[in-house]
Design a protein around this motif. Structure first.
Motif, PDB file in Angstrom:
ATOM      1  N   ILE A 249       0.854  -1.192   0.000  1.00  0.00           N
ATOM      2  CA  ILE A 249       0.000   0.000   0.000  1.00  0.00           C
ATOM      3  C   ILE A 249       0.893   1.245   0.000  1.00  0.00           C
ATOM      4  N   PRO A 250       0.744   2.147  -0.976  1.00  0.00           N
ATOM      5  CA  PRO A 250       1.645   3.307  -1.013  1.00  0.00           C
ATOM      6  C   PRO A 250       1.356   4.266   0.134  1.00  0.00           C
ATOM      7  N   LYS A 251       2.372   4.906   0.630  1.00  0.00           N
ATOM      8  CA  LYS A 251       2.199   5.938   1.652  1.00  0.00           C
ATOM      9  C   LYS A 251       1.464   7.120   1.021  1.00  0.00           C
ATOM     10  N   ALA A 252       0.638   7.797   1.807  1.00  0.00           N
ATOM     11  CA  ALA A 252      -0.117   8.933   1.296  1.00  0.00           C
ATOM     12  C   ALA A 252       0.809  10.094   0.947  1.00  0.00           C
ATOM     13  N   LYS A 253       1.851  10.288   1.736  1.00  0.00           N
ATOM     14  CA  LYS A 253       2.721  11.458   1.559  1.00  0.00           C
ATOM     15  C   LYS A 253       4.170  11.041   1.711  1.00  0.00           C
ATOM     16  N   ALA A 254       5.071  11.824   1.115  1.00  0.00           N
ATOM     17  CA  ALA A 254       6.497  11.587   1.329  1.00  0.00           C
ATOM     18  C   ALA A 254       6.816  11.752   2.806  1.00  0.00           C
ATOM     19  N   LYS A 255       7.817  11.051   3.259  1.00  0.00           N
ATOM     20  CA  LYS A 255       8.233  11.111   4.649  1.00  0.00           C
ATOM     21  C   LYS A 255       8.601  12.549   5.029  1.00  0.00           C
ATOM     22  N   PRO A 256       8.121  13.057   6.155  1.00  0.00           N
ATOM     23  CA  PRO A 256       8.516  14.414   6.567  1.00  0.00           C
ATOM     24  C   PRO A 256      10.032  14.482   6.779  1.00  0.00           C
ATOM     25  N   GLY A 257      10.563  15.680   6.595  1.00  0.00           N
ATOM     26  CA  GLY A 257      12.001  15.857   6.784  1.00  0.00           C
ATOM     27  C   GLY A 257      12.795  15.559   5.537  1.00  0.00           C
ATOM     28  N   THR A 258      12.118  15.406   4.407  1.00  0.00           N
ATOM     29  CA  THR A 258      12.828  15.136   3.147  1.00  0.00           C
ATOM     30  C   THR A 258      12.573  16.246   2.128  1.00  0.00           C
TER      31      THR A 258
END
Ligand code: NFA
Length: 101
Positions: free
Chosen positions: A7-16
């Motif tokens: 399942i894809p993550k909804a958003k890119a990881k914070p801090g990137t």
């Protein structure tokens, strides 16, 4: 739990987040000698002779050329050093900076 790993993550990881970057742009003029432009590019932007020649010729032919991309303070410092090198030798050599979109 079927297929939970795919399942894809909804958003890119914070801090990137991408850092904000500024282009340093070399502007052509009719007076600064080609050799002088190449020497400035090598000294301030740590370019090889071949890289500096390519950037100088692109600005000469097209009117301007992106030299390199840096964080704001470094871009502004390098552009100012390039402008001062031209001024110090009596040439109108000009570098500008522009926020990268
Ligand atoms: N156009 C200049 C000349 O013919 C060379 C130049 C290239 C100057 C790039 C400034 C930037 N002597």
């Amino acid at each position: 739990m079927a297929d939970v790993d795919t399942i894809p993550k909804a958003k890119a990881k914070p801090g990137t987040e991408r850092p904000k970057l500024w282009k340093v742009i070399l502007l052509n003029d009719d007076f600064t000698p080609r050799d002088f432009v190449v020497a400035v590019l090598k000294a301030i932007f740590r370019m090889t002779e071949g890289e500096a020649l390519g950037v100088m010729l692109t600005a000469h032919r097209r009117g301007s050329c992106v030299v390199a991309v840096y964080t704001r303070e470094i871009a502004e410092t390098k552009a100012r050093q390039g402008n001062e090198a031209g001024q110090g030798a009596g040439y109108p050599l000009a570098f500008t900076t522009e926020r990268e979109t």
